[in-house]
Design a protein around this motif. Structure first.
Motif, PDB file in Angstrom:
ATOM      1  N   GLU A   8       0.831  -1.211   0.000  1.00 49.10           N
ATOM      2  CA  GLU A   8       0.000   0.000   0.000  1.00 49.10           C
ATOM      3  C   GLU A   8       0.861   1.254   0.000  1.00 49.10           C
ATOM      4  O   GLU A   8       0.586   2.219  -0.729  1.00 49.10           O
ATOM      5  N   ARG A   9       1.917   1.275   0.811  1.00 44.31           N
ATOM      6  CA  ARG A   9       2.807   2.444   0.847  1.00 44.31           C
ATOM      7  C   ARG A   9       3.523   2.620  -0.484  1.00 44.31           C
ATOM      8  O   ARG A   9       3.707   3.747  -0.960  1.00 44.31           O
ATOM      9  N   LEU A  10       3.930   1.531  -1.099  1.00 41.96           N
ATOM     10  CA  LEU A  10       4.606   1.628  -2.387  1.00 41.96           C
ATOM     11  C   LEU A  10       3.643   2.060  -3.488  1.00 41.96           C
ATOM     12  O   LEU A  10       4.015   2.830  -4.387  1.00 41.96           O
ATOM     13  N   ASN A  11       2.416   1.572  -3.445  1.00 36.38           N
ATOM     14  CA  ASN A  11       1.411   2.041  -4.418  1.00 36.38           C
ATOM     15  C   ASN A  11       1.154   3.534  -4.265  1.00 36.38           C
ATOM     16  O   ASN A  11       1.003   4.253  -5.257  1.00 36.38           O
ATOM     17  N   ALA A  12       1.098   4.004  -2.996  1.00 33.88           N
ATOM     18  CA  ALA A  12       0.910   5.445  -2.765  1.00 33.88           C
ATOM     19  C   ALA A  12       2.081   6.233  -3.323  1.00 33.88           C
ATOM     20  O   ALA A  12       1.905   7.336  -3.875  1.00 33.88           O
ATOM     21  N   LEU A  13       3.297   5.696  -3.214  1.00 33.31           N
ATOM     22  CA  LEU A  13       4.476   6.353  -3.774  1.00 33.31           C
ATOM     23  C   LEU A  13       4.377   6.447  -5.289  1.00 33.31           C
ATOM     24  O   LEU A  13       4.632   7.507  -5.875  1.00 33.31           O
ATOM     25  N   VAL A  14       4.006   5.354  -5.943  1.00 33.86           N
ATOM     26  CA  VAL A  14       3.878   5.365  -7.402  1.00 33.86           C
ATOM     27  C   VAL A  14       2.810   6.359  -7.842  1.00 33.86           C
ATOM     28  O   VAL A  14       3.002   7.122  -8.806  1.00 33.86           O
ATOM     29  N   ASP A  15       1.682   6.385  -7.137  1.00 32.54           N
ATOM     30  CA  ASP A  15       0.611   7.334  -7.469  1.00 32.54           C
ATOM     31  C   ASP A  15       1.099   8.772  -7.338  1.00 32.54           C
ATOM     32  O   ASP A  15       0.795   9.628  -8.183  1.00 32.54           O
ATOM     33  N   LEU A  16       1.850   9.059  -6.268  1.00 33.94           N
ATOM     34  CA  LEU A  16       2.337  10.419  -6.054  1.00 33.94           C
ATOM     35  C   LEU A  16       3.307  10.828  -7.158  1.00 33.94           C
ATOM     36  O   LEU A  16       3.227  11.939  -7.687  1.00 33.94           O
ATOM     37  N   LEU A  17       4.218   9.924  -7.551  1.00 33.81           N
ATOM     38  CA  LEU A  17       5.166  10.251  -8.619  1.00 33.81           C
ATOM     39  C   LEU A  17       4.445  10.490  -9.944  1.00 33.81           C
ATOM     40  O   LEU A  17       4.770  11.436 -10.678  1.00 33.81           O
ATOM     41  N   ASN A  18       3.484   9.650 -10.249  1.00 36.51           N
ATOM     42  CA  ASN A  18       2.731   9.843 -11.497  1.00 36.51           C
ATOM     43  C   ASN A  18       1.965  11.159 -11.494  1.00 36.51           C
ATOM     44  O   ASN A  18       1.871  11.837 -12.524  1.00 36.51           O
ATOM     45  N   ARG A  19       1.440  11.530 -10.323  1.00 38.04           N
ATOM     46  CA  ARG A  19       0.734  12.808 -10.253  1.00 38.04           C
ATOM     47  C   ARG A  19       1.708  13.976 -10.375  1.00 38.04           C
ATOM     48  O   ARG A  19       1.393  14.994 -11.000  1.00 38.04           O
ATOM     49  N   LEU A  20       2.904  13.837  -9.779  1.00 33.86           N
ATOM     50  CA  LEU A  20       3.924  14.873  -9.919  1.00 33.86           C
ATOM     51  C   LEU A  20       4.260  15.118 -11.379  1.00 33.86           C
ATOM     52  O   LEU A  20       4.489  16.253 -11.802  1.00 33.86           O
ATOM     53  N   ALA A  21       4.320  14.042 -12.147  1.00 35.14           N
ATOM     54  CA  ALA A  21       4.651  14.180 -13.566  1.00 35.14           C
ATOM     55  C   ALA A  21       3.592  14.968 -14.325  1.00 35.14           C
ATOM     56  O   ALA A  21       3.895  15.590 -15.355  1.00 35.14           O
ATOM     57  N   GLU A  22       2.358  14.968 -13.823  1.00 34.87           N
ATOM     58  CA  GLU A  22       1.251  15.599 -14.556  1.00 34.87           C
ATOM     59  C   GLU A  22       0.944  17.022 -14.118  1.00 34.87           C
ATOM     60  O   GLU A  22       0.327  17.779 -14.877  1.00 34.87           O
ATOM     61  N   VAL A  23       1.341  17.416 -12.900  1.00 36.75           N
ATOM     62  CA  VAL A  23       0.975  18.762 -12.435  1.00 36.75           C
ATOM     63  C   VAL A  23       1.727  19.813 -13.254  1.00 36.75           C
ATOM     64  O   VAL A  23       2.798  19.534 -13.816  1.00 36.75           O
ATOM     65  N   PRO A  24       1.191  21.023 -13.330  1.00 41.24           N
ATOM     66  CA  PRO A  24       1.855  22.071 -14.122  1.00 41.24           C
ATOM     67  C   PRO A  24       3.275  22.344 -13.650  1.00 41.24           C
ATOM     68  O   PRO A  24       3.571  22.291 -12.454  1.00 41.24           O
ATOM     69  N   ASP A  25       4.154  22.618 -14.590  1.00 37.37           N
ATOM     70  CA  ASP A  25       5.556  22.892 -14.286  1.00 37.37           C
ATOM     71  C   ASP A  25       5.674  24.277 -13.653  1.00 37.37           C
ATOM     72  O   ASP A  25       5.250  25.268 -14.241  1.00 37.37           O
ATOM     73  N   PRO A  26       6.250  24.366 -12.432  1.00 31.11           N
ATOM     74  CA  PRO A  26       6.363  25.683 -11.806  1.00 31.11           C
ATOM     75  C   PRO A  26       7.526  26.521 -12.339  1.00 31.11           C
ATOM     76  O   PRO A  26       7.553  27.734 -12.129  1.00 31.11           O
TER      77      PRO A  26
END
Length: 420
Positions: free
Chosen positions: A79-97
């Motif tokens: 579960e913790r590793l799945n949460a990590l993968v989800d967070l990284l994938n979301r980071l890739a999609e958020v607007p570039d600051p």
């Protein structure tokens, strides 16, 4: 800045990270996001290897009688590793600051003046027994064009090494600059002091773990430090507020995993509080596995529920399911107590009085103030575009939630027309 080869492996790594930061400046947002996706795929494809290494760390930690708190922080699960993968994938999609443009606060009359966000440079993360935190920080740094140096502490050596190898392989796969992620191990003689005094190359040092680690890094560093904080959050309970709201705020604040960043550990109550309502709250909390403590007055009044608090406990986090209660005469006294003893990163008020809410918001000297709301921390909240590494309680480089923007700096540009 000219770089020289050095026989010192640590210094060589720091120099390589600095060179990688300069090279990242030529890479666009899509390339950096591609690197984050590659890291997420690498982690997602290696659960078995990561969990096997983590099991070895856990076995060694238990043999060495490592505290249960650190074992909880260390133990990875699917579960913790799945949460990590989800967070990284979301980071890739958020607007570039990076290069986001703002109006300049000090425009010059004869020129076009504006500000833009830029990367900080080389960031060092010194972290304690949170194996996935290195990958999260790598995503934050890559998204913002920074290079990262990881220096783990404690008993997560094998987990850290496996995760770091996966991340470095992913970055090499997408041909990002060598050195944008460097890894140092304490077992190889890389001391914290040697790292945090490389101020000519480091733009920021982030210590993450127990207060002892944060204090150690802060005292040793010559490079700028962004202090993170967790635990020792206070709640003032106004006597007319419904018990259900208080119960929810306390219990929910402890629900963030694996680290209780904003967990409420101290509750201030009025002498007017109904004793029967207090007993109901004590019973609810005990049923949910909390240990309860109280000041001299409360522990004498409720000896079957509360263990006396030592004076030193008011200013230190428990980082566990422990709640201490204290009587204060009114909100003003409560605010004074909070400002003296809390960690100053997240403190709470439950009240049905608007004047009380305004007084608390204005007078509590904390980075985050919660009013009739849970202080529960999430790195990957469901709403909004922001993601967070942690919370800082300092008044310096940054205060409050550590977001992508925390890893950037402002550059002011003055564009003239060539006339004088």
């Amino acid at each position: 800045m000219a770089l020289e080869n050095s026989p010192n492996l640590m210094l060589t790594s720091v120099q390589r990270a600095y060179n990688a930061f300069l090279a990242l400046a030529t890479r666009d947002s899509q390339e950096r996001s591609q690197g984050i996706r590659a890291m997420a795929r690498g982690i997602g494809n290696a659960f078995d290897d990561i969990l096997e290494a983590n099991t070895l760390d856990l076995e060694m930690s238990r043999e060495m009688a490592v505290p249960d708190l650190l074992i909880d922080w260390l133990k990875l699960t699917p579960e913790r590793l799945n949460a990590l993968v989800d967070l990284l994938n979301r980071l890739a999609e958020v607007p570039d600051p990076i290069q986001r443009v703002f109006h300049a606060p000090y425009p010059l009359s004869t020129s076009q003046t504006y500000c833009q966000l830029m990367p900080l440079g080389v960031i060092a993360l010194i972290y304690e027994t949170f194996p996935e935190l290195g990958a999260i920080a790598a995503g934050f740094c890559l998204k913002t064009g920074n290079s990262l140096i990881l220096r783990g502490c404690g008993s997560s050596t094998h987990s850290n090494a496996v995760i770091a190898n996966i991340l470095q392989a992913a970055l090499e796969e997408v041909k990002l600059p060598k050195g944008c992620l460097e890894v140092l191990s304490g077992e190889e003689g890389n001391s914290i002091q040697d790292l945090v005094t490389q101020h000519q190359y480091l733009s920021l040092v982030i210590p993450y773990g127990r207060p002892s680690l944060v204090d150690q890094v802060t005292q040793l560093a010559t490079a700028p430090v962004l202090k993170s904080a967790m635990g020792n959050c206070y709640l003032y309970w106004s006597p007319t507020v419904d018990l259900d709201l208080v119960r929810w705020v306390i219990v929910d604040s402890h629900a963030s995993e694996p680290d209780p960043v904003n967990a409420i550990e101290k509750v201030l109550i009025s002498p007017l509080q109904n004793p029967s309502i207090l007993v109901r709250l004590f019973n609810i909390l005990r049923e949910k596995g909390f240990q309860l403590r109280g000041d001299a007055e409360l522990s004498a009044e409720f000896p079957d529920y509360l263990v006396p608090v030592k004076p030193s406990e008011w200013g230190h986090p428990y980082l566990d399911k422990i709640i201490a209660f204290k009587v204060v005469n009114d909100l003003s006294e409560g605010i004074t107590w909070i400002n003296q003893y809390s960690n100053g990163h997240a403190d709470c008020l439950v009240t049905d009085s608007y004047p009380e809410s305004r007084q608390f918001a204005m007078e509590v000297d904390s980075a985050l103030v919660y009013i009739n709301a849970s202080s529960r921390f999430s790195r990957n909240p469901k709403q909004g575009e922001s993601l967070f590494l942690g919370v800082s309680n300092q008044k310096g480089h940054h205060r409050g939630l550590i977001s992508l923007e925390t890893f950037t700096t402002l550059k002011q540009v003055v564009q003239g027309n060539g006339k004088f």
